[in-house]
Design a protein around this motif. Structure first.
Motif, PDB file in Angstrom:
ATOM      1  N   GLU A 273       0.837  -1.205   0.000  1.00 13.66           N
ATOM      2  CA  GLU A 273       0.000   0.000   0.000  1.00 13.66           C
ATOM      3  C   GLU A 273       0.870   1.253   0.000  1.00 13.66           C
ATOM      4  O   GLU A 273       0.593   2.207  -0.728  1.00 13.66           O
ATOM      5  CB  GLU A 273      -0.927  -0.004   1.228  1.00 13.66           C
ATOM      6  CG  GLU A 273      -1.826   1.201   1.316  1.00 13.66           C
ATOM      7  CD  GLU A 273      -2.901   1.239   0.244  1.00 13.66           C
ATOM      8  OE1 GLU A 273      -3.411   2.342  -0.017  1.00 13.66           O
ATOM      9  OE2 GLU A 273      -3.215   0.195  -0.341  1.00 13.66           O
ATOM     10  N   LEU A 274       1.938   1.237   0.779  1.00 10.90           N
ATOM     11  CA  LEU A 274       2.852   2.375   0.831  1.00 10.90           C
ATOM     12  C   LEU A 274       3.507   2.602  -0.531  1.00 10.90           C
ATOM     13  O   LEU A 274       3.580   3.732  -1.016  1.00 10.90           O
ATOM     14  CB  LEU A 274       3.917   2.157   1.915  1.00 10.90           C
ATOM     15  CG  LEU A 274       4.943   3.258   2.102  1.00 10.90           C
ATOM     16  CD1 LEU A 274       4.272   4.582   2.446  1.00 10.90           C
ATOM     17  CD2 LEU A 274       5.943   2.857   3.197  1.00 10.90           C
TER      18      LEU A 274
ATOM     19  N   GLU B 198       2.078   9.877   6.422  1.00 12.21           N
ATOM     20  CA  GLU B 198       2.846  10.991   5.847  1.00 12.21           C
ATOM     21  C   GLU B 198       2.582  11.127   4.350  1.00 12.21           C
ATOM     22  O   GLU B 198       2.390  12.237   3.837  1.00 12.21           O
ATOM     23  CB  GLU B 198       4.347  10.770   6.059  1.00 12.21           C
ATOM     24  CG  GLU B 198       4.831  10.942   7.463  1.00 12.21           C
ATOM     25  CD  GLU B 198       6.302  10.583   7.608  1.00 12.21           C
ATOM     26  OE1 GLU B 198       7.049  10.673   6.606  1.00 12.21           O
ATOM     27  OE2 GLU B 198       6.701  10.210   8.727  1.00 12.21           O
ATOM     28  N   VAL B 199       2.562  10.006   3.655  1.00 12.53           N
ATOM     29  CA  VAL B 199       2.338  10.029   2.206  1.00 12.53           C
ATOM     30  C   VAL B 199       0.908  10.491   1.907  1.00 12.53           C
ATOM     31  O   VAL B 199       0.691  11.276   0.972  1.00 12.53           O
ATOM     32  CB  VAL B 199       2.630   8.646   1.574  1.00 12.53           C
ATOM     33  CG1 VAL B 199       2.230   8.602   0.118  1.00 12.53           C
ATOM     34  CG2 VAL B 199       4.112   8.312   1.720  1.00 12.53           C
ATOM     35  N   HIS B 200      -0.060  10.064   2.693  1.00 15.58           N
ATOM     36  CA  HIS B 200      -1.441  10.505   2.506  1.00 15.58           C
ATOM     37  C   HIS B 200      -1.553  12.020   2.719  1.00 15.58           C
ATOM     38  O   HIS B 200      -2.304  12.701   2.013  1.00 15.58           O
ATOM     39  CB  HIS B 200      -2.389   9.769   3.453  1.00 15.58           C
ATOM     40  CG  HIS B 200      -2.798   8.426   2.968  1.00 15.58           C
ATOM     41  ND1 HIS B 200      -3.867   8.226   2.131  1.00 15.58           N
ATOM     42  CD2 HIS B 200      -2.268   7.200   3.197  1.00 15.58           C
ATOM     43  CE1 HIS B 200      -3.990   6.939   1.858  1.00 15.58           C
ATOM     44  NE2 HIS B 200      -3.029   6.295   2.489  1.00 15.58           N
ATOM     45  N   SER B 201      -0.813  12.530   3.681  1.00 24.02           N
ATOM     46  CA  SER B 201      -0.815  13.972   3.945  1.00 24.02           C
ATOM     47  C   SER B 201      -0.263  14.741   2.745  1.00 24.02           C
ATOM     48  O   SER B 201      -0.833  15.762   2.330  1.00 24.02           O
ATOM     49  CB  SER B 201       0.007  14.266   5.199  1.00 24.02           C
ATOM     50  OG  SER B 201       0.101  15.648   5.422  1.00 24.02           O
ATOM     51  N   LEU B 202       0.841  14.262   2.182  1.00 23.09           N
ATOM     52  CA  LEU B 202       1.401  14.896   0.984  1.00 23.09           C
ATOM     53  C   LEU B 202       0.411  14.823  -0.174  1.00 23.09           C
ATOM     54  O   LEU B 202       0.234  15.794  -0.921  1.00 23.09           O
ATOM     55  CB  LEU B 202       2.713  14.215   0.578  1.00 23.09           C
ATOM     56  CG  LEU B 202       3.920  14.430   1.480  1.00 23.09           C
ATOM     57  CD1 LEU B 202       5.099  13.605   0.986  1.00 23.09           C
ATOM     58  CD2 LEU B 202       4.285  15.899   1.548  1.00 23.09           C
ATOM     59  N   GLN B 203      -0.228  13.675  -0.321  1.00 20.80           N
ATOM     60  CA  GLN B 203      -1.200  13.488  -1.397  1.00 20.80           C
ATOM     61  C   GLN B 203      -2.357  14.466  -1.235  1.00 20.80           C
ATOM     62  O   GLN B 203      -2.855  15.014  -2.225  1.00 20.80           O
ATOM     63  CB  GLN B 203      -1.706  12.041  -1.395  1.00 20.80           C
ATOM     64  CG  GLN B 203      -2.549  11.670  -2.568  1.00 20.80           C
ATOM     65  CD  GLN B 203      -1.801  11.727  -3.883  1.00 20.80           C
ATOM     66  OE1 GLN B 203      -0.619  11.441  -3.963  1.00 20.80           O
ATOM     67  NE2 GLN B 203      -2.488  12.129  -4.924  1.00 20.80           N
TER      68      GLN B 203
END
Length: 164
Positions: A40-41, A123-128
């Motif tokens: 998923e990451l 963190e990646v979801h936040s950037l997205q």
């Protein structure tokens, strides 16, 4: 009397075997969960980089569109264009910041445990989310400019219709 004594040992052995199997099963399910999180990451990191590349091209396109419409309507040096330029500068800085924070596509996450993987995924979801906000903003600006261009064309056509 030997029979009841024998069944007690069978019960103990069965209990121990069940405990060992449950520990093995727990470890296996934990391993599968980590694999799912890593996959998923990886997918989210790929999506982030794809959307980041799209956004990198979208900002100049939206700026060119806005400048063309402002020039066509005689508003090139207006306060609205000054605000647009200021916002664009801020958003370009945000884009640079997002690009710097974006995880490396080639990074390995094999050594991370479940909590670390979950944290990285957040963190990646936040950037997205930041990327999506900017994409929506500038896509909306382009759509607005397209609508304004249609109005300009209609005005030109209306002026060019021969009057009897």
């Amino acid at each position: 009397m030997a029979d009841p004594h024998w069944t007690g040992y069978v019960g103990m052995v069965s209990g121990i075997a069940g405990a060992v199997l449950s520990i093995i099963s727990y470890r296996k399910s934990s391993s599968i969960k980590n694999l799912d999180l890593r996959l998923e990451l990886r997918k989210e990191i790929n999506n982030t980089h794809t959307n980041l590349a799209h956004l990198t091209g979208l900002l100049p396109h939206a700026n060119n569109s806005r400048r063309a419409v402002a020039a066509a309507t005689g508003n090139f040096h207006s306060g609205n264009m000054q605000r647009w330029n200021n916002e664009l500068e801020i958003d370009n800085e945000q884009l640079t910041s997002i690009a710097e924070k974006a995880p490396d596509l080639e990074a390995s996450y094999d050594s991370l445990n479940t909590k670390e993987l979950e944290s990285k995924l957040i963190e990646v979801h936040s950037l997205q989310s930041e990327i999506n906000t900017l994409v929506n903003k500038y896509q909306s600006a382009i759509d607005s400019d397209d609508s304004e261009r249609n109005h300009i064309r209609e005005d030109i056509r209306a002026r060019n219709i021969p009057h009897d």
